[in-house]
Write a protein that holds these residues in place. Structure first.
Motif, mmCIF file in Angstrom:
data_model
loop_
_atom_site.group_PDB
_atom_site.id
_atom_site.type_symbol
_atom_site.label_atom_id
_atom_site.label_comp_id
_atom_site.label_asym_id
_atom_site.label_seq_id
_atom_site.Cartn_x
_atom_site.Cartn_y
_atom_site.Cartn_z
ATOM 1 N N MET A 1 0.820 -1.455 -0.097
ATOM 2 C CA MET A 1 0.204 -0.023 0.047
ATOM 3 C C MET A 1 0.786 1.060 0.021
ATOM 4 N N ALA A 2 2.132 1.234 0.595
ATOM 5 C CA ALA A 2 2.876 2.395 0.947
ATOM 6 C C ALA A 2 3.482 2.593 -0.281
ATOM 7 N N SER A 3 3.920 1.808 -1.003
ATOM 8 C CA SER A 3 4.473 1.735 -2.375
ATOM 9 C C SER A 3 3.646 2.258 -3.428
ATOM 10 N N ALA A 4 2.441 1.540 -3.311
ATOM 11 C CA ALA A 4 1.413 2.291 -4.406
ATOM 12 C C ALA A 4 0.877 3.559 -4.352
ATOM 13 N N GLY A 5 0.878 4.051 -2.905
ATOM 14 C CA GLY A 5 0.472 5.248 -2.544
ATOM 15 C C GLY A 5 -1.195 5.398 -2.267
ATOM 16 N N LYS A 6 -1.827 5.223 -3.616
ATOM 17 C CA LYS A 6 -3.332 4.848 -3.367
ATOM 18 C C LYS A 6 -3.954 4.186 -4.460
ATOM 19 N N GLY A 7 -5.028 3.602 -4.123
ATOM 20 C CA GLY A 7 -5.796 2.821 -4.991
ATOM 21 C C GLY A 7 -6.839 2.007 -4.245
ATOM 22 N N PHE B 1 -7.462 3.395 -0.584
ATOM 23 C CA PHE B 1 -6.296 3.639 0.378
ATOM 24 C C PHE B 1 -5.740 5.052 -0.298
ATOM 25 N N GLU B 2 -5.195 5.661 0.736
ATOM 26 C CA GLU B 2 -4.418 6.794 0.104
ATOM 27 C C GLU B 2 -3.230 6.916 1.165
ATOM 28 N N LYS C 1 -5.270 -22.843 3.237
ATOM 29 C CA LYS C 1 -6.740 -22.956 3.856
ATOM 30 C C LYS C 1 -7.467 -24.102 3.027
ATOM 31 N N GLY C 2 -7.187 -23.945 1.657
ATOM 32 C CA GLY C 2 -8.222 -24.753 0.589
ATOM 33 C C GLY C 2 -7.631 -25.616 -0.486
ATOM 34 N N THR C 3 -8.108 -25.529 -1.421
ATOM 35 C CA THR C 3 -7.435 -26.284 -2.593
ATOM 36 C C THR C 3 -6.501 -25.385 -3.650
ATOM 37 N N LEU C 4 -6.899 -23.957 -3.343
ATOM 38 C CA LEU C 4 -6.380 -22.990 -4.209
ATOM 39 C C LEU C 4 -5.946 -21.956 -3.400
ATOM 40 N N ASP C 5 -4.766 -21.384 -3.001
ATOM 41 C CA ASP C 5 -4.306 -20.616 -1.922
ATOM 42 C C ASP C 5 -3.335 -19.652 -2.508
ATOM 43 N N THR C 6 -3.535 -18.276 -2.486
ATOM 44 C CA THR C 6 -2.569 -17.321 -2.835
ATOM 45 C C THR C 6 -2.368 -16.145 -1.893
ATOM 46 N N PRO C 7 -1.322 -15.502 -1.881
ATOM 47 C CA PRO C 7 -1.464 -14.073 -0.887
ATOM 48 C C PRO C 7 -2.131 -13.176 -1.497
ATOM 49 N N SER C 8 -2.317 -11.938 -0.807
ATOM 50 C CA SER C 8 -2.940 -10.744 -1.598
ATOM 51 C C SER C 8 -2.070 -10.423 -2.733
ATOM 52 N N LEU C 9 -2.469 -9.910 -3.844
ATOM 53 C CA LEU C 9 -1.798 -9.583 -4.975
ATOM 54 C C LEU C 9 -2.007 -7.988 -5.516
ATOM 55 N N LEU C 10 -1.064 -7.623 -5.750
ATOM 56 C CA LEU C 10 -1.098 -6.016 -6.142
ATOM 57 C C LEU C 10 -0.596 -6.048 -7.622
ATOM 58 N N VAL C 11 -1.671 -5.370 -8.547
ATOM 59 C CA VAL C 11 -1.309 -5.066 -9.704
ATOM 60 C C VAL C 11 -1.760 -3.551 -10.004
ATOM 61 N N GLU C 12 -0.509 -2.811 -10.421
ATOM 62 C CA GLU C 12 -0.659 -1.579 -10.463
ATOM 63 C C GLU C 12 -1.383 -1.113 -11.968
ATOM 64 N N SER C 13 -2.015 0.062 -11.982
ATOM 65 C CA SER C 13 -2.479 0.667 -13.139
ATOM 66 C C SER C 13 -3.582 -0.321 -13.934
ATOM 67 N N LEU C 14 -4.542 -0.871 -13.120
ATOM 68 C CA LEU C 14 -5.717 -1.175 -13.942
ATOM 69 C C LEU C 14 -7.003 -0.587 -13.933
ATOM 70 N N SER C 15 -7.780 -0.841 -14.875
ATOM 71 C CA SER C 15 -8.987 0.126 -14.959
ATOM 72 C C SER C 15 -10.033 -0.436 -13.891
ATOM 73 N N VAL C 16 -10.361 0.872 -13.465
ATOM 74 C CA VAL C 16 -11.397 0.799 -12.146
ATOM 75 C C VAL C 16 -12.683 1.467 -12.601
ATOM 76 N N GLY C 17 -13.747 1.092 -13.042
ATOM 77 C CA GLY C 17 -15.141 1.575 -13.314
ATOM 78 C C GLY C 17 -15.932 1.977 -12.135
ATOM 79 N N GLY C 18 -16.166 3.366 -12.081
ATOM 80 C CA GLY C 18 -17.009 3.680 -10.917
ATOM 81 C C GLY C 18 -18.129 4.708 -11.533
#
Length: 459
Positions: free
Chosen positions: A374-380, A407-408, A441-458
């Protein structure tokens, strides 16, 4: 209170395999060139409560038998749940007749005998014979509900709480020489709450867990507390402007992105030419730090087994190694079609020919915490819930409805909802950064994943 049972599910091993042997013999006499028979038994009990009262009690015990026969390059699959001799005679007759009318399939057939599981069984600790009474399950569900409501917030009400367990047995015999037995249990619990603000806006969220052994279930108060806190945290959600933004997919839903990857490397999809990854074998898809492992031999794993649903011996496989796509997920049919060897990923129900599925898939953890990302991304946006995902299987273009938190300056500012996240999965995979918060925990486990510069529709 937990109690143990010494009895197994209804049919003894000798009875199961005798029935299957007789069925294969009859099928061969009726004209089948090869055949396989599967017998499955299941026993389950679950209780659901809502607002302090029992809402559902479901108990189920069933047995089913499936027969797959081959006549030349033709095949048919039939299943029944009643086992009188007249029913089994009709089962064989119908299966062989259906196979003779089926179209030729050049890739149909039993698994290669050299690939079948033949070693002495290894105890992966997949079956717990603990018996939980309906009364004890009811109390656990009520305790989950009470734990969340004990947060004392008038804005909170219970949506549902449930607990239960399932115990299964699966036996398979083939004319190709395989004889196998698989026994599993699953214990589960969950809670879900509705939080309402002063304007009547409602948010729902919850928490749940499934495990092989009853003793591995988390404390019910923890389940209730986490579920309630998530619902309350979502209150006051805002809409945000459409924009390009950094997106962190929370570990609860990040696996949705990887499940699209798993589907795209399925041998059946590759053989049909309908996958956006069909030309990517041996190529760099992820950052070189990313590993994706499928381990069917994990002790107490929810997808663990010694062989797949064709009897093929399984092993740990690096699907992605140092970011590179190592291979497809194959059953015998897809392997023949692609000129390859089965990878032990056949999966089938009693009434269908084998498809493809994974066992226990894990995407490796990164080195940075969520806070650091979050700190490296700044906001999102931190996405904690997704719904209605859509993917173009030919191009990898993907989108999903979502909600979560904005987050900011590296810290959470407020919840958001009614947004859409979109991008191309090939591009997303190449740029995702795993956090360090992986939990198995399950049959498919991942950590949280950061992807920068995605399209976010609002708005």
């Amino acid at each position: 209170m937990l109690q143990t049972r010494n009895d197994t599910l209804n049919a003894s091993a000798d009875t199961r395999f005798e029935r299957l042997e007789n069925l294969l013999t009859a099928a061969r006499k009726a004209g089948a060139d090869a055949c396989e028979a599967v017998f499955a038994e299941s026993r389950s009990l679950s209780v659901g409560v809502r607002k302090g009262a029992v809402e559902t009690v479901e108990r189920d015990e069933n047995s089913d038998l499936g027969l797959r026969v081959f006549v030349g390059q033709k095949q048919a699959v039939v299943s029944v749940s009643e086992f009188s001799q007249s029913t089994l005679d009709r089962l064989v007759e119908r299966a062989v007749a259906m196979a003779r009318l089926a179209p030729d399939d050049a890739y149909a057939g039993l698994a290669d005998p050299s690939r079948l599981y033949k070693d002495a069984p290894v105890d992966l600790q997949l079956f717990d014979d603990t018996h939980l009474s309906a009364e004890s399950l009811q109390q656990r569900a009520l305790d989950i509900e009470t734990a969340g409501l004990s947060l004392g917030n008038d804005a909170l009400q219970s949506d549902a709480a449930s607990t239960g367990y399932v115990q299964n047995q699966w036996s398979m015999l083939t004319s190709g020489g395989f004889r196998g037995h698989h026994q599993t249990s699953l214990f589960f619990q969950s809670g879900r709450y509705i939080a309402t603000d002063a304007d009547g806006n409602m948010e729902r969220d919850g928490e749940g867990r499934s495990v092989r052994f009853a003793s591995d279930l988390p404390d019910v108060t923890e389940t209730g507390r986490i579920a309630a806190e998530r619902a309350l945290a979502a209150l006051g959600a805002r809409k945000i402007e459409t924009q390009k933004a950094s997106v962190i997919f929370d570990k609860r839903i990040a696996k949705s992105l990887i499940s699209q990857f798993i589907g795209a490397i399925s041998g059946t999809m590759i053989a049909r030419g309908s996958s956006f990854l069909k030309d990517r074998l041996g190529q760099q898809l992820f950052d070189s730090s990313v590993q994706i492992i499928d381990n069917p031999l994990r002790v107490r794993g929810l997808g663990s087994c010694l062989c797949d649903d064709e009897g093929v011996a399984v092993s740990e496989r690096a699907i992605i190694k140092d970011g590179v796509l190592n291979g497809w997920l194959l059953n015998s049919s897809a392997a023949k079609q692609l000129g390859m060897t089965t990878t032990g990923h056949a999966s089938r129900s009693l009434a269908n020919a084998p498809g493809v599925s994974t066992h226990n898939v894990t995407l490796s953890a990164g080195t940075e915490t969520i806070e650091s990302l979050m700190a490296s991304a700044g906001k999102g946006v931190i996405v904690t819930s997704m719904f209605g995902p859509s993917v173009n299987n030919d191009t990898g273009d993907w989108s999903a409805g979502a909600s979560g938190f904005w987050f900011e300056n590296g810290v959470i500012a407020y919840p958001v909802n009614e947004i859409t996240v979109a991008g191309n999965l090939i591009d997303i995979y190449s740029r995702l950064v795993p956090a360090s918060d992986l939990e198995i925990k399950g049959t498919l486990d991942t950590p949280s994943l950061l992807v920068e510069s995605l399209s976010v529709g609002g708005k």
